[in-house]
Scaffold this active site. Structure first.
Site, PDB file in Angstrom:
ATOM      1  CG  HIS A 228      -2.143  -0.882   0.993  1.00 40.80           C
ATOM      2  ND1 HIS A 228      -3.429  -0.476   1.273  1.00 40.80           N
ATOM      3  CD2 HIS A 228      -2.252  -2.148   0.528  1.00 40.80           C
ATOM      4  CE1 HIS A 228      -4.278  -1.450   0.988  1.00 40.80           C
ATOM      5  NE2 HIS A 228      -3.578  -2.483   0.541  1.00 40.80           N
TER       6      HIS A 228
ATOM      7  CG  ASP B 162       1.647 -22.280  -0.267  1.00 38.99           C
ATOM      8  OD1 ASP B 162       0.811 -21.416  -0.620  1.00 38.99           O
ATOM      9  OD2 ASP B 162       1.381 -23.203   0.526  1.00 38.99           O
TER      10      ASP B 162
ATOM     11  CB  THR C  38      -4.306 -20.184   0.905  1.00 41.20           C
ATOM     12  OG1 THR C  38      -3.647 -19.510   1.995  1.00 41.20           O
ATOM     13  CG2 THR C  38      -4.027 -19.429  -0.396  1.00 41.20           C
TER      14      THR C  38
ATOM     15  CG  HIS D 163      -4.520 -11.698  -2.285  1.00 34.77           C
ATOM     16  ND1 HIS D 163      -5.112 -11.249  -3.451  1.00 34.77           N
ATOM     17  CD2 HIS D 163      -4.464 -10.622  -1.467  1.00 34.77           C
ATOM     18  CE1 HIS D 163      -5.402  -9.966  -3.331  1.00 34.77           C
ATOM     19  NE2 HIS D 163      -5.011  -9.562  -2.136  1.00 34.77           N
ATOM     20  CB  THR D 164      -0.266 -17.363  -0.781  1.00 38.47           C
ATOM     21  OG1 THR D 164      -0.172 -18.647  -0.166  1.00 38.47           O
ATOM     22  CG2 THR D 164       1.025 -16.601  -0.522  1.00 38.47           C
TER      23      THR D 164
END
EC number: 1.11.1.11
Length: 279
Positions: A39, A182, A175, A158-159
């Site tokens: 951000h 990962d 996830t 976003h994992t």
């Protein structure tokens, strides 16, 4: 104010890295630290040469914007480290926090070149809207000077973490293990919607768009390739609005060369896979 990247500054950077590693590991705060780095950098406008990775998110005017909800906690965590290493710029600190967040959760090593200057006021700049699709993503990322492959690779971040209702009107992780870096974000995308897991419109856009989709398939199939691509794109993100010093330590130069080679490998693989499908 300009940052003098001398031998002492480099030592402070390494001490800062160690302190960030300890803090992020003990607080389980890797996701929010990665979000902070993104951000702060994501305000960059390549045409106007404004915004970018400059520490401006520490200013209340920027921090209090709706898309930055919750990041005051990450800024406070960084203040603990800043107190020990006051010479390190906020801009370097926030981007180093993002690099370390990826590394301590099992992700790739991301080359880091210090020397970012701190902004003296809040930045303007729109960040991705989770309710929009592929054209929105391209508009924002092209404004930053980033490409389709960067969009997909960085989406793989976003994992880590989860969305919170009070911050974004969405709830849940992407996830099964939101504290492990990962390629499962892409695996889950290809599986379709799973109860308890999040898929936003911007996530589904990666599947629906014909230029994004091949990258999703490749990264779901080959985690090593995703890690190489992610390291390339994260480094680009972390240097938006920053011109690294011309004279940098040889170790950093070697890392940068490695990233360039990895980029060539990723592009070659995508082209090869596309040619196979076309036969």
């Amino acid at each position: 104010m300009a940052v003098n990247v001398d031998a002492e500054y480099l030592k402070e950077i390494e001490k800062t890295r160690r302190d960030l590693r300890a803090l992020i590991s003990s607080r389980n705060c890797a996701p929010i630290m990665l979000r902070l780095a993104w951000h702060d950098a994501g305000t960059y406008d390549a045409k106007k040469k404004t915004g970018g990775a400059n520490g401006s998110i520490r200013f209340k005017e920027e921090l209090n914007r709706p898309h930055n909800k919750g990041l005051e906690k990450a800024v406070a965590f960084c203040e603990e480290v800043k107190a020990k290493h006051p010479r390190v710029s906020y801009a370097d600190l926030y981007q180093l926090a993002g690099v370390v967040a990826v590394e301590v959760t099992g992700g790739p090593a991301i080359p880091f070149t210090p020397g970012r200057k701190d902004a003296d006021s809040a930045d303007d700049g729109e960040l991705p809207n989770p309710n929009e699709g592929a054209s929105h993503l391209r508009t924002l990322f092209s404004r930053m000077g980033l490409l389709d492959r960067d969009i997909v690779a960085l989406s793989g971040g976003h994992t880590l973490g989860r969305a919170h209702k009070e911050r974004s009107d969405f709830e849940g992780p992407w996830t099964q293990d939101p504290l492990k870096f990962d390629n499962s974000y892409f695996v889950e995308l290809l599986k379709g919607e799973t109860p308890g897991l999040l898929q936003l419109k911007t996530d589904k856009a990666l599947l629906d768009d014909p230029k994004f989709h091949p990258f999703v398939k490749l990264y779901a199939k080959d985690e090593d390739m995703f890690f190489k691509a992610y390291a390339i794109s994260h480094k680009k993100l972390s240097e938006l609005g920053f011109n690294p010093p011309r004279r940098i330590p040889s170790a950093v130069t070697q890392q940068t060369l490695g990233i360039a080679v990895a980029a060539a490998v990723v592009i070659f693989t995508i082209c090869y896979e596309a040619s196979r499908r076309g036969k």
